[in-house]
Design a protein around this motif. Structure first.
Motif, PDB file in Angstrom:
ATOM      1  N   ARG A   1       0.775  -1.365  -0.180  1.00 20.47           N
ATOM      2  CA  ARG A   1      -0.166  -0.202   0.317  1.00 20.47           C
ATOM      3  C   ARG A   1       0.517   1.350  -0.281  1.00 20.47           C
ATOM      4  O   ARG A   1       2.003   1.099   0.636  1.00 20.47           O
ATOM      5  N   PHE A   2       0.658   1.782  -0.845  1.00 25.73           N
ATOM      6  CA  PHE A   2       1.040   3.403  -1.080  1.00 25.73           C
ATOM      7  C   PHE A   2       0.467   4.132  -0.392  1.00 25.73           C
ATOM      8  O   PHE A   2      -0.644   4.368  -0.405  1.00 25.73           O
ATOM      9  N   ASP A   3       0.735   5.462   0.639  1.00 22.96           N
ATOM     10  CA  ASP A   3       0.010   6.125   1.301  1.00 22.96           C
ATOM     11  C   ASP A   3       1.063   7.755   1.195  1.00 22.96           C
ATOM     12  O   ASP A   3       2.146   7.641   0.624  1.00 22.96           O
ATOM     13  N   GLY A   4      -0.112   8.374   1.458  1.00 27.49           N
ATOM     14  CA  GLY A   4       1.051   9.995   0.954  1.00 27.49           C
ATOM     15  C   GLY A   4       1.566  10.267  -0.731  1.00 27.49           C
ATOM     16  O   GLY A   4       0.794   9.909  -2.264  1.00 27.49           O
ATOM     17  N   PRO A   5       2.531  11.493  -0.840  1.00 21.83           N
ATOM     18  CA  PRO A   5       3.048  11.944  -2.172  1.00 21.83           C
ATOM     19  C   PRO A   5       3.944  10.822  -2.759  1.00 21.83           C
ATOM     20  O   PRO A   5       4.795  10.425  -1.592  1.00 21.83           O
ATOM     21  N   LEU A   6       4.005  10.477  -3.539  1.00 24.74           N
ATOM     22  CA  LEU A   6       5.314  10.350  -4.188  1.00 24.74           C
ATOM     23  C   LEU A   6       5.865  11.012  -5.233  1.00 24.74           C
ATOM     24  O   LEU A   6       5.492  10.971  -6.469  1.00 24.74           O
ATOM     25  N   PHE A   7       7.226  11.654  -4.884  1.00 20.83           N
ATOM     26  CA  PHE A   7       7.732  12.279  -5.505  1.00 20.83           C
ATOM     27  C   PHE A   7       9.641  11.740  -5.678  1.00 20.83           C
ATOM     28  O   PHE A   7       9.487  10.924  -4.920  1.00 20.83           O
ATOM     29  N   PHE A   8      10.057  12.856  -6.100  1.00 20.63           N
ATOM     30  CA  PHE A   8      11.780  12.695  -6.326  1.00 20.63           C
ATOM     31  C   PHE A   8      12.188  12.530  -5.110  1.00 20.63           C
ATOM     32  O   PHE A   8      13.335  11.271  -4.934  1.00 20.63           O
ATOM     33  N   ALA A   9      12.004  13.340  -4.103  1.00 19.75           N
ATOM     34  CA  ALA A   9      12.888  12.944  -3.061  1.00 19.75           C
ATOM     35  C   ALA A   9      12.373  12.032  -2.114  1.00 19.75           C
ATOM     36  O   ALA A   9      13.659  11.481  -1.190  1.00 19.75           O
ATOM     37  N   ALA A  10      11.557  11.249  -2.030  1.00 21.99           N
ATOM     38  CA  ALA A  10      10.956   9.596  -1.791  1.00 21.99           C
ATOM     39  C   ALA A  10      11.609   8.789  -2.567  1.00 21.99           C
ATOM     40  O   ALA A  10      10.928   7.158  -2.415  1.00 21.99           O
ATOM     41  N   ALA A  11      11.598   8.627  -3.722  1.00 24.36           N
ATOM     42  CA  ALA A  11      11.522   7.726  -5.628  1.00 24.36           C
ATOM     43  C   ALA A  11      12.771   7.259  -4.309  1.00 24.36           C
ATOM     44  O   ALA A  11      12.399   5.396  -4.085  1.00 24.36           O
ATOM     45  N   ASP A  12      13.819   6.961  -4.218  1.00 26.07           N
ATOM     46  CA  ASP A  12      14.464   5.547  -4.037  1.00 26.07           C
ATOM     47  C   ASP A  12      14.795   4.746  -2.929  1.00 26.07           C
ATOM     48  O   ASP A  12      14.114   3.442  -2.829  1.00 26.07           O
ATOM     49  N   ARG A  13      13.702   5.521  -1.913  1.00 21.79           N
ATOM     50  CA  ARG A  13      13.278   4.654  -0.665  1.00 21.79           C
ATOM     51  C   ARG A  13      12.232   4.178  -0.911  1.00 21.79           C
ATOM     52  O   ARG A  13      12.179   3.006  -0.817  1.00 21.79           O
ATOM     53  N   VAL A  14      11.113   4.585  -1.447  1.00 23.97           N
ATOM     54  CA  VAL A  14       9.926   3.496  -2.060  1.00 23.97           C
ATOM     55  C   VAL A  14      10.592   2.083  -2.691  1.00 23.97           C
ATOM     56  O   VAL A  14      10.347   1.407  -2.888  1.00 23.97           O
ATOM     57  N   PHE A  15      11.298   2.717  -3.569  1.00 21.02           N
ATOM     58  CA  PHE A  15      12.502   1.381  -4.400  1.00 21.02           C
ATOM     59  C   PHE A  15      12.535   0.083  -3.893  1.00 21.02           C
ATOM     60  O   PHE A  15      11.883  -0.524  -4.349  1.00 21.02           O
ATOM     61  N   ASP A  16      13.392   0.879  -3.327  1.00 18.18           N
ATOM     62  CA  ASP A  16      14.312  -0.356  -1.556  1.00 18.18           C
ATOM     63  C   ASP A  16      13.604  -0.907  -1.385  1.00 18.18           C
ATOM     64  O   ASP A  16      12.995  -2.254  -1.137  1.00 18.18           O
TER      65      ASP A  16
END
Length: 563
Positions: free
Chosen positions: A453-468
């Motif tokens: 599940r994804f919550d909140g915004p998904l943009f450049f600053a969080a991209a690497d953390r989400v990928f991992d």
């Protein structure tokens, strides 16, 4: 010639937009009801503005005359053409801080040219509808900027209190702290007691007079008292000197072409400061009383014309002045008539009382500016910012320190950058990625299905953390990416989703996407998120359908393994 029909509405909109930036009869629709209060407020502001105009003129490295010219000419033009009904414009402390190095490097004559150039830039900014840009400056940055300016104004008065000799512009250090220390090192200690006495008298008057009655102009009373005592006691205090009894004739500043090119960066700095300070002042003024909304674009046009006019008369760049504007509103000013009256009052002082004004001691003006500087800093505001968040407190402190140490515009830019970095960091922390359990009743093979599940915004600053976080999902043959709670998505975020799908598919993991919002669908299609799926049927709107499809995949894999 027949004008195409499609051009007519465009020209009409352009004409309407142009007229909106110009004065109209509607600007004075309240005057019939407010004229008495406007006239009283205008006279009051004119009296308050006199010592400030004189003081800022001297502190800028120019002359008291330059400050008066600016207050009269720019104050009148900005009142007529500006976007606020109650804004009072003229020389300000922030502008003084910028002008002093310009005078030191290029001479006093260059300021008029800088004023005209900066006015043209501000005017163009208004015509291009850039007035709303000030809303991007965070509150802690504004307050840090204000604190830094207050410290600079205070320190700039030290040379006027320690020596009867006013330092020439080229003798000033570009740093106010160093200049104050140098002035103290060369102080005339026989002169200092007289100057401090003048300072004390002005400070007491400015503090006590408003408590006796709000309409008492403490700064003017203090200046008159000091001037009278200095004459009676033959005090060795340095005076303003001879002032002209009329305004000079307007003329284009005479500057060499090479000097004009060298002044371009300074003009841009002045323009940026004039726009920022004027818009902030107008925004605050609109909240002080029910005087109508202000037009930020028209305000820039008015301030640009004001600086151009001031430069043509030999004055300095002008901005909206929040202190004088506040006095105007609190004294009853509700229309442009009040700020127009303020300019006329100052003009009458130039025409009638130039001789007595020239007898004012510079130490008295220094006292006015020192008290003004201390009033710019509100301890409650500083305390609340420092106690708010670590990021806001740091942005406030950095902006204030850089303002005093280096440059005002650099301070604002760095302050905004710091605030932006902290905001992006906090926003990225709001991005949530979590694994959810499958709903009961459980079925064989559910342990090989992962719901992410994804919550909140998904943009450049969080991209690497989400990928991992997603690609490290272990033990799953099918991954359902649940996106119904996904908020803001930028191109980098969408690209990371595409990389996630491709990475999982290469490992043999089937990816299903559930709950793509309508606002994200076009971006996902453009960036390639949807095309990365193994099959177009792997896109779902309901979670039960996605889970059932995943279970079908698991059963098929189980049948293949048993075969």
């Amino acid at each position: 010639m027949i004008v195409p029909a499609s051009r007519s509405p465009r020209r009409s909109r352009l004409r309407a937009a142009t007229l909106a930036l110009l004065p109209s009869a509607a600007d004075y629709r309240l005057v019939r009801r407010t004229w008495r209060g406007d006239l009283i407020a205008g006279v009051t502001v004119g009296i308050v503005a006199l010592p400030l105009a004189l003081g800022f003129g001297v502190s800028s490295g120019l002359s008291a005359e330059a400050g008066l010219i600016t207050a009269v000419v720019a104050g009148l033009i900005a009142a007529v053409f500006g976007g606020s009904h109650v804004q009072v414009s003229g020389p300000t402390g922030a502008m003084v801080v910028v002008l002093l190095p310009i005078v030191a490097a290029h001479g006093a004559a260059a300021v008029a040219a800088v004023s005209v150039l900066a006015g043209i830039v501000v005017l163009a900014a208004g015509a291009l509808r850039l007035g709303r840009a000030v809303s991007f400056i965070p509150w802690p940055v504004i307050e840090g900027f204000t604190l830094g300016i207050a410290v600079i104004i205070f320190l700039q008065q030290v040379p006027l209190l320690v020596s009867p000799k006013t330092p020439a512009a080229d003798e000033h250090s570009s740093n106010p702290v160093i200049a104050a220390v140098q002035a103290l090192a060369g102080a005339d200690w026989a002169y200092v007691p007289w100057a401090l006495g003048a300072l004390a008298i002005v400070a007491v008057c400015m503090i006590v007079a408003p408590k006796l009655h709000p309409s008492f102009p403490g700064s003017l009373i203090g200046i008159v008292l000091v001037a009278a005592l200095a004459g009676l006691l033959s005090a060795p205090l340095a005076l303003i000197g001879v002032l002209p009894s009329s305004l000079p004739a307007p003329a284009l500043p005479v500057v060499e072409p090479a000097t004009l090119v060298a002044l371009a960066p300074a003009a841009l700095t002045v323009a940026a400061l004039a726009a920022i300070e004027s818009l902030l002042s107008a925004r605050v003024a609109a909240s002080l009383a029910d005087t109508g909304a202000y037009d930020p674009d028209r305000e820039l046009v008015g301030q640009g014309l004001a600086s151009i006019g001031s430069g043509l008369f030999g004055g300095m760049p002008a901005t909206g002045a929040i202190a004088r504007t506040a006095v105007n509103v609190r004294s009853g000013g509700r229309s442009r008539l009040a700020s127009i009256t303020h300019a006329i009052v100052l003009l009458l002082i130039v025409l009638v009382a130039a001789g007595p004004v020239g007898m004012i001691p510079l130490a008295a003006l220094a006292g006015v500016l020192m008290v003004t500087a201390t009033r710019m800093v509100h301890t409650a505001t500083v305390r609340s910012i420092l106690r708010s968040t670590r990021a806001d407190a740091l942005a406030f402190v950095i902006t204030a320190v850089i303002t005093v140490s280096f440059d005002l515009i650099v301070a604002v830019a760095i302050g905004v950058l710091c605030a932006g970095v902290f905001a992006v960091r906090n926003l990225s922390r709001a991005t949530g990625v979590s694994r959810e359990p499958l709903p009961d009743p459980a079925q064989p093979g559910d342990d090989r299905i992962a719901i992410i599940r994804f919550d909140g915004p998904l943009f450049f600053a969080a991209a690497d953390r989400v990928f991992d976080a997603v690609t490290r999902t272990e033990g799953a043959s099918v991954v359902i990416l649940r996106m119904s709670q996904l908020e803001l998505v930028d191109a980098t975020g969408a690209h990371i989703l595409s990389d996630i799908v491709q990475s999982l598919e290469r490992r043999g993991v089937t990816v299903l996407i559930k709950g793509v919002q309508p606002g994200h669908e076009e971006l996902f299609r453009t960036v390639g998120v949807l095309s990365s799926l193994r099959h177009h049927k792997h896109l779902f709107t309901d979670l039960p359908d996605a889970i059932e499809h995943a279970r079908v995949h698991i059963r098929r894999e189980a049948q293949k393994d048993s075969a």
